[in-house]
Design a protein around this motif. Structure first.
Motif, short mmCIF file in Angstrom:
data_model
loop_
_atom_site.label_atom_id
_atom_site.label_comp_id
_atom_site.label_asym_id
_atom_site.label_seq_id
_atom_site.Cartn_x
_atom_site.Cartn_y
_atom_site.Cartn_z
N SER A 1 -4.61 2.59 -2.96
CA SER A 1 -3.55 3.43 -2.38
C SER A 1 -2.99 4.38 -3.43
O SER A 1 -2.70 5.55 -3.14
CB SER A 1 -2.44 2.54 -1.82
N SER B 1 0.83 -1.20 0.00
CA SER B 1 0.00 0.00 0.00
C SER B 1 0.86 1.26 0.00
O SER B 1 0.58 2.23 -0.73
CB SER B 1 -0.91 -0.01 1.23
N SER C 1 2.57 1.80 -3.46
CA SER C 1 1.59 2.23 -4.46
C SER C 1 1.14 3.66 -4.20
O SER C 1 0.90 4.44 -5.14
CB SER C 1 0.39 1.29 -4.43
N PHE C 2 1.01 4.03 -2.94
CA PHE C 2 0.64 5.40 -2.59
C PHE C 2 1.66 6.40 -3.14
O PHE C 2 1.30 7.40 -3.77
CB PHE C 2 0.54 5.51 -1.06
#
Length: 380
Positions: free
Chosen positions: A284, A179, A182-183
């Motif tokens: 995300s 996450s 990807s954020f």
């Protein structure tokens, strides 16, 4: 116990040919004293027609036979069973024949080859190795799918405890890093989109850019690459360590199939958890893009979400998520196969772990490219 000293003398016979007269005991305890003068003999000192006179020999073992045989070969004289011997005993010729048969083979100097020839040689060997590796992977995939198919016909044989434990280790524990990465990728895409599209006055389309890229490509590919580096290597290390401790062989002795015990639980766990991780990676990434658009373009979260719903068709999500089971299969099977190929040393474990990660990432990228071509042909 005292040993008679080993001695030798170079004389000539009635025909004028050289004769090496061996005297005393030529054993492991005595030949060390005459080793140096024997090594200094050359063909200039003694002709290759030299014969051995062993009539005054008191004791003779393999160490003495080795020294005599080495000296004869050093002079270029017949050695072993072909040696010319005067006053022979059966034991002397037998020992000389035995040590001559066991002499080390001379090391052949490698031929200096042209650089282009070396290049062709490497390319040829690399191609053959790649084909063998590809064939091995296909064989393993077929065996694994057959095993899982029969397990699904009889679900009681599936080791659900192992499946759940691997789902936690490979899935839930990987959720934070997947996450977070990807954020930040979503943030990078949004910043690049704003800067790139600003020159065309189209920076508002950054929302569509973030949506398409995260749903179709980056959410899946980032998840797969992280799983290849994290989970795939752990699969190889775990199974490889079991192989080194001969636990896999012990399973076979007990009648257990390693494909059912080791491979199937890992494959099933990743087939379940990879879509789950990919979904959170997509969300995300979109959140990262949303924050950038809110801070830079003053586009509110509600407007960002509404624009995503209006301009990014929902099929992009399914186009991306359908690749998750394929990536999961590749990652799980490559990691398990490399682990089962580990031999009995730590160096092999390290090499197989490295090969596992490299192969998994390479195959993920290739398969993603194939999907892109298929989607383009299908108009998706």
């Amino acid at each position: 116990m005292a040993h008679a000293q080993a001695r030798f003398d170079i004389t000539t016979d009635l025909a004028g040919d050289p004769v090496m007269v061996l005297e005393g005991a030529w054993t492991a305890f005595t030949v060390g004293a005459i080793d140096k003068p024997l090594r200094q003999l050359t063909s200039k000192d003694v002709s290759k027609d030299v014969s051995l006179d062993v009539s005054q020999l008191e004791d003779f073992d393999t160490a003495g036979a080795y020294v005599v045989d080495r000296t004869l070969r050093q002079l270029g004289a017949p050695s072993g069973s072909l040696a010319k011997i005067v006053g022979d005993t059966h034991s002397v010729i037998s020992l000389l024949t035995a040590v001559n048969a066991a002499k080390p083979e001379p090391v052949k100097k490698a031929k200096d080859r042209h650089g282009f020839t070396q290049l062709l040689d490497r390319v040829g060997h690399g191609t053959v190795d790649a084909l063998k590796e590809g064939w091995g992977i296909l064989e393993f995939i077929g065996e694994a799918f057959t095993t899982v198919f029969f397990l699904l016909l009889n679900p009681k044989k599936i080791r659900w405890t192992s499946v759940v434990a691997i789902m936690e280790e490979a899935g839930l524990n990987a959720l934070p890093i997947v996450s977070m990465l990807s954020f930040f990728i979503g943030i990078v895409i949004a910043f690049l989109g704003v800067n790139l599209l600003q020159s065309f006055g189209a920076q508002v389309f950054t929302v569509e850019m973030v949506g398409f890229l995260m749903l179709r490509e980056f959410g899946l590919v980032l998840t797969a690459i992280l799983l290849a580096g994290r989970t795939d290597s752990s699969f190889t290390a775990e199974i490889g360590a079991m192989k080194m401790r001969e636990e896999v062989d012990a399973m076979r002795v007990m009648g257990l199939n390693p494909m059912e015990v080791l491979v199937a639980p890992r494959l099933i766990a990743l087939l379940v958890m990879t879509p789950f991780l990919s979904f959170f990676a997509m969300i995300s990434g979109l959140v990262g893009g949303l924050l950038v658009m809110w801070g830079v373009m003053d586009i509110s979260p509600a407007m960002f979400i509404q624009r995503i719903q209006d301009t990014v068709p929902g099929q992009n999500f399914w186009v991306g998520i359908v690749k998750a089971p394929v990536f999961a299969t590749v990652i799980a099977l490559v990691g398990c196969r490399q682990g089962l190929l580990v031999s009995g040393d730590v160096q092999s474990l390290g090499q197989r772990t490295t090969s596992s990660v490299v192969q998994a990432i390479f195959l993920v990228i290739v398969i993603d490219a194939i999907f892109a071509i298929l989607y383009m042909e299908m108009g998706l």
